[in-house]
Design a protein around this motif. Structure first.
Motif, PDB file in Angstrom:
ATOM      1  N   LYS A 298       0.836  -1.255   0.112  1.00 34.36           N
ATOM      2  CA  LYS A 298       0.026  -0.006   0.003  1.00 34.36           C
ATOM      3  C   LYS A 298       0.831   1.184   0.073  1.00 34.36           C
ATOM      4  CE  LYS A 298      -4.113  -2.184   2.211  1.00 34.36           C
ATOM      5  NZ  LYS A 298      -4.742  -1.968   3.657  1.00 34.36           N
ATOM      6  N   VAL A 299       2.129   1.181  -0.166  1.00 33.66           N
ATOM      7  CA  VAL A 299       3.086   2.282  -0.403  1.00 33.66           C
ATOM      8  C   VAL A 299       2.478   3.264  -1.102  1.00 33.66           C
ATOM      9  CG1 VAL A 299       5.255   3.046  -0.814  1.00 33.66           C
ATOM     10  CG2 VAL A 299       5.096   0.797   0.308  1.00 33.66           C
ATOM     11  N   ASN A 300       2.238   2.977  -2.337  1.00 32.30           N
ATOM     12  CA  ASN A 300       1.727   4.158  -3.394  1.00 32.30           C
ATOM     13  C   ASN A 300       0.089   4.598  -3.278  1.00 32.30           C
ATOM     14  OD1 ASN A 300       4.181   4.659  -4.578  1.00 32.30           O
ATOM     15  ND2 ASN A 300       3.872   2.507  -5.512  1.00 32.30           N
ATOM     16  N   ASP A 301      -0.450   4.149  -1.735  1.00 34.09           N
ATOM     17  CA  ASP A 301      -1.619   4.615  -1.665  1.00 34.09           C
ATOM     18  C   ASP A 301      -1.408   6.159  -0.754  1.00 34.09           C
ATOM     19  OD1 ASP A 301      -2.781   2.343  -3.138  1.00 34.09           O
ATOM     20  OD2 ASP A 301      -3.542   1.477  -0.924  1.00 34.09           O
ATOM     21  N   VAL A 302      -0.238   6.146  -0.451  1.00 35.06           N
ATOM     22  CA  VAL A 302       0.030   7.375   0.544  1.00 35.06           C
ATOM     23  C   VAL A 302       1.125   8.515  -0.340  1.00 35.06           C
ATOM     24  CG1 VAL A 302       1.484   8.056   2.394  1.00 35.06           C
ATOM     25  CG2 VAL A 302       0.026   5.811   2.665  1.00 35.06           C
ATOM     26  N   GLN A 355      24.256   4.591  -5.015  1.00 33.72           N
ATOM     27  CA  GLN A 355      23.697   4.350  -3.600  1.00 33.72           C
ATOM     28  C   GLN A 355      22.267   4.177  -3.706  1.00 33.72           C
ATOM     29  OE1 GLN A 355      24.133   8.670  -1.635  1.00 33.72           O
ATOM     30  NE2 GLN A 355      25.258   9.273  -3.320  1.00 33.72           N
ATOM     31  N   SER A 356      21.648   4.538  -4.805  1.00 40.36           N
ATOM     32  CA  SER A 356      20.026   3.866  -5.032  1.00 40.36           C
ATOM     33  C   SER A 356      20.026   2.323  -5.199  1.00 40.36           C
ATOM     34  CB  SER A 356      19.554   4.423  -6.153  1.00 40.36           C
ATOM     35  OG  SER A 356      19.292   5.821  -6.310  1.00 40.36           O
ATOM     36  N   GLN A 357      21.258   1.737  -5.706  1.00 44.61           N
ATOM     37  CA  GLN A 357      21.281   0.295  -5.688  1.00 44.61           C
ATOM     38  C   GLN A 357      21.252  -0.226  -4.339  1.00 44.61           C
ATOM     39  OE1 GLN A 357      24.416  -0.572  -8.257  1.00 44.61           O
ATOM     40  NE2 GLN A 357      23.210   0.229 -10.178  1.00 44.61           N
ATOM     41  N   ALA A 358      21.890   0.234  -3.486  1.00 42.22           N
ATOM     42  CA  ALA A 358      22.296  -0.017  -2.054  1.00 42.22           C
ATOM     43  C   ALA A 358      20.997   0.063  -1.214  1.00 42.22           C
ATOM     44  CB  ALA A 358      23.301   0.600  -1.229  1.00 42.22           C
ATOM     45  N   SER A 359      20.495   1.372  -1.017  1.00 42.44           N
ATOM     46  CA  SER A 359      19.207   1.610  -0.371  1.00 42.44           C
ATOM     47  C   SER A 359      18.189   2.406  -1.559  1.00 42.44           C
ATOM     48  CB  SER A 359      19.770   2.505   0.883  1.00 42.44           C
ATOM     49  OG  SER A 359      18.628   2.580   1.663  1.00 42.44           O
ATOM     50  N   PRO A 360      17.206   2.197  -1.424  1.00 40.28           N
ATOM     51  CA  PRO A 360      16.115   2.931  -2.183  1.00 40.28           C
ATOM     52  C   PRO A 360      16.234   4.548  -1.502  1.00 40.28           C
ATOM     53  CG  PRO A 360      15.010   1.027  -1.501  1.00 40.28           C
ATOM     54  CD  PRO A 360      16.388   1.098  -0.835  1.00 40.28           C
ATOM     55  N   THR A 362      14.814   7.984  -0.177  1.00 43.55           N
ATOM     56  CA  THR A 362      13.666   8.452   0.118  1.00 43.55           C
ATOM     57  C   THR A 362      13.358   9.903   0.111  1.00 43.55           C
ATOM     58  OG1 THR A 362      14.949   8.989   2.302  1.00 43.55           O
ATOM     59  CG2 THR A 362      13.773   6.944   2.257  1.00 43.55           C
ATOM     60  N   GLY A 363      14.286  10.609  -0.947  1.00 45.80           N
ATOM     61  CA  GLY A 363      14.033  12.024  -1.293  1.00 45.80           C
ATOM     62  C   GLY A 363      14.992  12.278  -2.465  1.00 45.80           C
ATOM     63  N   PRO A 364      15.051  13.567  -2.917  1.00 42.23           N
ATOM     64  CA  PRO A 364      15.790  13.789  -4.215  1.00 42.23           C
ATOM     65  C   PRO A 364      17.328  13.955  -3.593  1.00 42.23           C
ATOM     66  CG  PRO A 364      14.585  15.883  -3.172  1.00 42.23           C
ATOM     67  CD  PRO A 364      14.270  14.716  -2.360  1.00 42.23           C
ATOM     68  N   TYR A 365      18.143  13.369  -4.551  1.00 38.46           N
ATOM     69  CA  TYR A 365      19.645  13.687  -4.672  1.00 38.46           C
ATOM     70  C   TYR A 365      19.820  15.146  -5.102  1.00 38.46           C
ATOM     71  CZ  TYR A 365      20.434   8.570  -4.692  1.00 38.46           C
ATOM     72  OH  TYR A 365      20.300   7.216  -4.040  1.00 38.46           O
ATOM     73  N   LEU A 366      20.631  15.859  -4.384  1.00 40.58           N
ATOM     74  CA  LEU A 366      20.743  17.193  -4.637  1.00 40.58           C
ATOM     75  C   LEU A 366      22.130  17.521  -5.423  1.00 40.58           C
ATOM     76  CD1 LEU A 366      20.222  18.906  -1.460  1.00 40.58           C
ATOM     77  CD2 LEU A 366      18.654  18.634  -3.095  1.00 40.58           C
ATOM     78  N   VAL A 367      22.192  16.736  -6.635  1.00 34.01           N
ATOM     79  CA  VAL A 367      23.329  16.523  -7.654  1.00 34.01           C
ATOM     80  C   VAL A 367      22.685  16.598  -9.134  1.00 34.01           C
ATOM     81  CG1 VAL A 367      25.240  15.148  -8.493  1.00 34.01           C
ATOM     82  CG2 VAL A 367      24.665  15.230  -5.855  1.00 34.01           C
ATOM     83  N   GLU A 368      23.209  17.439  -9.717  1.00 33.72           N
ATOM     84  CA  GLU A 368      22.923  17.897 -11.271  1.00 33.72           C
ATOM     85  C   GLU A 368      23.191  16.700 -11.792  1.00 33.72           C
ATOM     86  OE1 GLU A 368      24.329  20.250 -15.202  1.00 33.72           O
ATOM     87  OE2 GLU A 368      24.912  20.832 -13.267  1.00 33.72           O
ATOM     88  N   GLY A 369      21.859  16.206 -12.680  1.00 28.61           N
ATOM     89  CA  GLY A 369      21.752  15.092 -13.437  1.00 28.61           C
ATOM     90  C   GLY A 369      21.384  13.871 -12.685  1.00 28.61           C
ATOM     91  N   PRO A 373      15.049   6.562  -9.267  1.00 31.92           N
ATOM     92  CA  PRO A 373      14.457   5.337 -10.151  1.00 31.92           C
ATOM     93  C   PRO A 373      12.960   5.645 -10.152  1.00 31.92           C
ATOM     94  CG  PRO A 373      16.007   4.738  -8.336  1.00 31.92           C
ATOM     95  CD  PRO A 373      15.745   6.174  -8.053  1.00 31.92           C
ATOM     96  N   ALA A 374      12.359   4.966 -11.200  1.00 28.61           N
ATOM     97  CA  ALA A 374      11.046   4.989 -11.395  1.00 28.61           C
ATOM     98  C   ALA A 374      10.125   4.586 -10.410  1.00 28.61           C
ATOM     99  CB  ALA A 374      10.710   4.202 -12.959  1.00 28.61           C
ATOM    100  N   ASP A 375      10.667   3.326  -9.638  1.00 31.17           N
ATOM    101  CA  ASP A 375       9.720   2.771  -8.780  1.00 31.17           C
ATOM    102  C   ASP A 375       9.949   3.285  -7.463  1.00 31.17           C
ATOM    103  OD1 ASP A 375      12.435   2.068  -8.335  1.00 31.17           O
ATOM    104  OD2 ASP A 375      11.906  -0.308  -8.319  1.00 31.17           O
ATOM    105  N   VAL A 376      10.376   4.440  -7.387  1.00 29.10           N
ATOM    106  CA  VAL A 376      10.495   5.231  -5.744  1.00 29.10           C
ATOM    107  C   VAL A 376       8.790   5.365  -5.524  1.00 29.10           C
ATOM    108  CG1 VAL A 376      12.798   6.143  -5.991  1.00 29.10           C
ATOM    109  CG2 VAL A 376      10.681   7.567  -6.809  1.00 29.10           C
ATOM    110  N   PRO A 377       8.697   5.344  -4.142  1.00 29.03           N
ATOM    111  CA  PRO A 377       7.431   5.540  -3.629  1.00 29.03           C
ATOM    112  C   PRO A 377       6.879   6.984  -3.985  1.00 29.03           C
ATOM    113  CG  PRO A 377       8.756   4.565  -1.864  1.00 29.03           C
ATOM    114  CD  PRO A 377       9.789   5.022  -3.136  1.00 29.03           C
ATOM    115  N   GLN A 378       5.696   7.090  -3.876  1.00 28.72           N
ATOM    116  CA  GLN A 378       4.889   8.481  -4.418  1.00 28.72           C
ATOM    117  C   GLN A 378       5.286   9.480  -3.490  1.00 28.72           C
ATOM    118  OE1 GLN A 378       2.912   9.008  -6.848  1.00 28.72           O
ATOM    119  NE2 GLN A 378       2.969  11.125  -6.386  1.00 28.72           N
ATOM    120  N   VAL A 379       5.466   9.094  -2.117  1.00 27.62           N
ATOM    121  CA  VAL A 379       6.225   9.951  -1.021  1.00 27.62           C
ATOM    122  C   VAL A 379       7.285  10.848  -1.463  1.00 27.62           C
ATOM    123  CG1 VAL A 379       7.072  10.380   1.345  1.00 27.62           C
ATOM    124  CG2 VAL A 379       4.760   9.192   0.766  1.00 27.62           C
ATOM    125  N   THR A 380       8.275   9.972  -1.923  1.00 25.80           N
ATOM    126  CA  THR A 380       9.319  10.527  -2.532  1.00 25.80           C
ATOM    127  C   THR A 380       9.367  11.355  -3.779  1.00 25.80           C
ATOM    128  OG1 THR A 380      10.728   8.352  -1.663  1.00 25.80           O
ATOM    129  CG2 THR A 380      11.713   9.952  -3.265  1.00 25.80           C
TER     130      THR A 380
END
Length: 444
Positions: A298-302, A355-360, A362-369, A373-380
């Protein structure tokens, strides 16, 4: 993180993961065990001090594996530090004694200022290492115009997770003012559901209506944090700052919270939110990991929205920034060149991917480019949208070292109907005064 988070952030996420205070260990990217840092065979060996817990080690190893593949002339070894105050003291001690490894990660923001960057760190201003760093992050790792670090991990927000399905069922829209939030909460309560989830079984969560409201305070007065640090602003006497305490009281007075608010913990709140029994939950967006564990289907219900204030035009997110990676000024010559290469890699799309491969994220990377990942939760995704629209500003702890130790207890009292908001704000101002005097700040 592994974030050695001082309350509220960097300490606020300490609640989310049980971190192990283990003895220091040294390890390479592939295996545990000590090894010398000597250079041989044309290769340069550097050491990176990072968290000893499983998540920190896995993230660093993922980066090191990708980095060494792209830079076969450099070997990176990992050295572990414990979480919390022990790790904080270790960093300060190693810097003071000149024994810090070649690279280390640590807090950004006000705690970064406390490690005497001008005295202890290598300037990166204009270097390739910081070329892709989002300018929103620069103030968190800078002294004047000099930059000292690159972001490590993702940003996250303090606001409200909400059940999108229930919002749709009740015909509600995401609020951009507190008046709209009140209207939504009343409608949810009338529908027989918990409007605002509270989880005082973990007392830090009671602070969110105040801490997550700071964007609204800053939007009303951009100098508020500076004046607060100089003892020129107070919560009890500033109507905009006091509003967070008042909102917390209103949640209780209007009966919007769950019946077990005094004992419920974050996983309980997340299950209630996922099931739609509770609909709005003031919390840090980084706790999406707890939601994913509690209700993975139900992650993407939130979704997520910023805590609204009085002005829709200035509605935006109170943002918590990631830690950073630094180079001590004791790193020299070939090791300095290699260390800068590592930082440039961390602050690049390839570093973000590792970093994404090691741990999904939970917010934006503050790096240009860097892209999520397309499958991050809606909250992110919702948090990312505030950064994309430049509708975010730093949490107070990134702008001021002042925070009293009793805030969460006072917030629990307000949210439980024990202490009125105005009285709690006055008590907190007294609490802050003691802490500011201990720090030796001018004006106190």
């Amino acid at each position: 993180m592994t974030r050695t988070n001082p309350r509220p952030t960097r300490r606020l996420l300490a609640f989310a993961v049980a971190l192990t205070l283990a003895p220091l260990t040294a390890c390479s990217a592939g295996s545990l065990g000590s090894s010398s840092d000597s250079d041989s065979g044309g290769k340069t060996t550097i050491t990176w001090l990072t968290g000893v817990d499983e998540t920190a080690q896995a993230t660093a190893k993922s980066i090191v594996t990708a980095f060494e593949k792209a830079n076969p002339d450099v070997t990176v070894k990992l050295d572990g530090k414990p979480a919390g105050a022990d790790g904080d003291n270790l960093v300060k001690t190693r810097l003071q004694t000149g024994s810090m490894p070649d690279v280390f990660d640590y807090n950004s923001g006000s705690l970064f200022q406390q490690i005497a960057p001008e005295k202890n760190l290598t300037k990166l201003t204009g270097d390739d290492a910081v070329a892709k760093v989002d300018e929103a992050f620069d103030p968190q790792v800078s002294v004047g115009s000099d930059v000292y670090g690159v972001p490590y991990g993702t940003a996250f927000g303090g606001g409200v997770m909400y059940n999108k399905k229930v919002y749709d069922q009740l015909g509600l829209k995401v609020p951009t003012t507190w008046a709209e939030f009140v209207s939504n909460a009343d409608a949810i309560k009338a529908a027989g559901k918990t409007a605002v989830i509270q989880t005082y079984g973990e007392t830090w969560t009671a602070q969110l209506p105040i801490l997550g409201d700071f964007h609204n305070v800053s939007a009303a007065d951009q100098n508020w944090a500076k004046d607060y640090t100089a003892n020129k602003k107070k919560y009890a006497t500033d109507p905009v700052a006091l509003a967070g305490f008042q909102h917390l009281q209103e949640i209780h007075d209007k009966g919007w919270e769950n019946a077990d608010f005094a004992s419920a913990k974050v996983p309980d709140g997340m299950r209630m939110l996922a099931d739609g029994d509770g609909v709005m939950y003031p919390i840090l967006s980084g706790n999406i990991t707890t939601l994913a564990a509690a209700a993975p289907d139900k992650v993407n219900d939130v979704g997520f929205f910023a805590l609204p204030g009085s002005d829709a035009a200035s509605n935006g997110l109170t943002a918590w920034f990631p830690n950073a990676v630094y180079i001590p000024n004791t790193t020299k010559d070939a090791k300095l060149t290699a260390a800068k290469k590592l930082l440039a890699f961390i602050a690049s799309p390839a570093g973000c991917d590792a970093q994404s491969q090691a741990s999904p994220p939970t917010g934006p990377y503050l790096v240009e480019g860097c892209t999520l990942p397309a499958d991050v939760p809606q909250v992110t995704k919702d948090v990312q949208a505030y950064f994309d629209a430049d509708k975010q500003s730093p949490a107070l702890e990134f702008l001021s070292p002042v925070k009293g130790p009793n805030l969460e207890q006072l917030c629990v009292e307000v949210g439980s109907g024990i202490t009125p908001a105005a009285d709690a704000a006055k008590l907190y101002d007294q609490d802050v005064e003691k802490q500011a005097q201990q720090l030796g700040l001018a004006g106190w």
